[in-house]
Design a protein around this motif. Structure first.
Motif, short mmCIF file in Angstrom:
data_model
loop_
_atom_site.label_atom_id
_atom_site.label_comp_id
_atom_site.label_asym_id
_atom_site.label_seq_id
_atom_site.Cartn_x
_atom_site.Cartn_y
_atom_site.Cartn_z
N SER A 293 55.52 30.37 49.75
CA SER A 293 54.25 30.53 50.13
C SER A 293 53.60 32.05 49.67
CB SER A 293 53.97 30.59 51.63
OG SER A 293 52.67 30.63 52.18
N PHE A 298 57.81 38.03 53.12
CA PHE A 298 57.36 38.35 54.43
C PHE A 298 57.01 36.91 55.26
CE2 PHE A 298 53.12 38.80 52.66
CZ PHE A 298 52.33 37.94 53.38
N CYS A 299 56.87 35.82 54.61
CA CYS A 299 56.59 34.57 55.36
C CYS A 299 57.76 33.76 55.84
CB CYS A 299 55.39 33.72 54.52
SG CYS A 299 56.07 32.87 53.41
N CYS A 302 60.57 30.53 51.85
CA CYS A 302 61.54 30.17 50.65
C CYS A 302 62.98 30.55 51.46
CB CYS A 302 61.07 31.08 49.70
SG CYS A 302 61.57 32.79 50.06
N LEU A 328 65.92 35.33 51.26
CA LEU A 328 64.68 34.80 50.78
C LEU A 328 64.32 34.72 49.27
CD1 LEU A 328 62.21 36.70 53.35
CD2 LEU A 328 63.24 34.38 53.44
N CYS A 330 62.25 34.62 47.12
CA CYS A 330 61.22 35.14 46.16
C CYS A 330 61.19 36.71 46.07
CB CYS A 330 59.94 34.67 47.13
SG CYS A 330 59.42 35.83 48.54
FE1 FES Z 1 57.09 34.05 51.57
FE2 FES Z 1 59.44 33.98 50.10
S1 FES Z 1 57.77 32.71 50.08
S2 FES Z 1 59.08 35.02 52.07
#
Ligand code: FES
Length: 343
Positions: A293, A298-299, A302, A328, A330
């Motif tokens: 996302s 931070f979300c 992934c 994570l 990303c």
């Molecule tokens: Fe949001 Fe990796 S896509 S933490």
């Protein structure tokens, strides 16, 4: 080393804490960081009340609670996580009126080269259900700054718009875009907004805009990477007592990246991650369905289990406990040797 040296004395600990504080306050630029509060829970079913064309390829969606009840409160800069019917998750800034507790408004630009998430959002119609989470605020608006300069580019106007209204006469907005036809919410801006479409102005000097901020101003910037990078390069030279707050819509650039190898354990696929690409990008070459996302660490979308290898964690979300055995993809990379992921 003796046990005496292994255990920090209270005074050494206090000195360490003071040094950490000093580093945070003095050597870290005053750039706001995502603050993913309420990461778990706080989800609700909403319904699309209205879809409106706001500019070329941009629609706004008004969301309501199913029985038109009250929605959780939010402040300027907040965003929603939206769970799309396909299972994708995306984040959109709230760009309506925070005093209206019965409606959320978000806006989405359709991306021709995206993975279909924005197209899916554009296909939503009034009455469609939509699962959402939030609001969360990763771009907090400081309510008591002496003055504000807002710099928005394109769809970056969405988190900025409620801030502009909250700041009132203390704020000044400079709004960049390719052409007026591509710039949403022009009719909702204050009369003194400085609107600068490229096809009328021939381009913009970001440093010159920042130089107009009053000493000590809070400067909020939202837009594509070149605008944010220029703001971060020039802000503190031009306005050392000001504060800079940025929100990025695109993936973070890879800094100091080194090539490394990944193995996806479930298929046995071996992937080389280039020094300028993220593990997520490399994974998506062979697993286009890999979920993501924010692409900024931070979300948590992934988050992936690591079966072996050492990780150079570059996220701002995982706890020390979660970092044992997860990454994570990303933003995080291999710390040295190859990684084996539970994918
Ligand atoms: Fe949001 Fe990796 S896509 S933490």
């Amino acid at each position: 080393m003796s046990a005496r040296h292994d255990v920090a004395t209270p005074s050494l600990r206090a000195l360490g804490i003071a040094m950490d504080l000093y580093k945070k306050v003095v050597t870290t630029p005053a750039v706001s960081r995502p603050n993913p509060v309420r990461f778990h829970g706080f989800e609700l079913n909403a319904m699309v009340e209205a879809v409106r064309a706001e500019a070329a390829d941009v629609v706004s969606l008004t969301l309501i609670a199913p029985r038109r009840g009250s929605l959780p409160a939010w402040r300027p800069g907040s965003h929603l996580d939206v769970f799309l019917p396909s299972g994708r998750r995306r984040q959109y800034s709230l760009c309506g009126d925070p005093r209206d507790r019965r409606r959320y408004r978000i806006a989405v630009r359709r991306l021709a080269d995206g993975d279909g998430g924005s197209r899916e959002m554009h296909e939503l119609r009034p009455g469609d259900p939509l699962r959402i989470r939030g609001p969360r605020n990763a771009f907090a608006f400081i309510a008591n700054a002496p003055s504000y300069l807002f710099l928005a580019a394109g769809i970056g106007i969405t988190p900025i718009l409620p801030m502009v209204h909250a700041a009132g006469s203390r704020g000044r907005l400079v709004y960049l875009g390719r052409s007026r036809a591509t710039m949403p919410f022009l009719s909702e801006l204050p009369p003194d907004a400085d609107i600068r479409p490229d096809d009328e102005t021939g381009g913009t000097d970001i440093a010159a805009i920042l130089a107009e901020a009053k000493p000590g101003a809070a400067v909020y910037v939202c837009g594509p990477s070149p605008v944010l990078d220029a703001a971060q390069r020039h802000m503190f030279r031009l306005n050392p007592t000001g504060s800079l707050h940025t929100e990025r819509f695109s993936a973070l650039p890879v800094v100091d990246g080194r090539e490394f190898d990944l193995t996806l354990a479930r298929t046995g696929a071996n992937i080389r991650v280039g020094d300028r690409e993220t593990a997520l990008d490399a994974i998506r070459r062979v697993r286009p369905d890999a979920v993501y996302s924010c692409r900024q660490g931070f979300c948590g979308t992934c988050k992936t289990r690591v079966l072996s290898g050492d990780v150079d964690h570059r996220d701002r979300l995982l706890t020390a406990g979660e970092r044992t055995g997860h990454m994570l993809t990303c933003v995080s990379r291999a710390a040295g040797g190859p990684l084996v992921l539970d994918l």
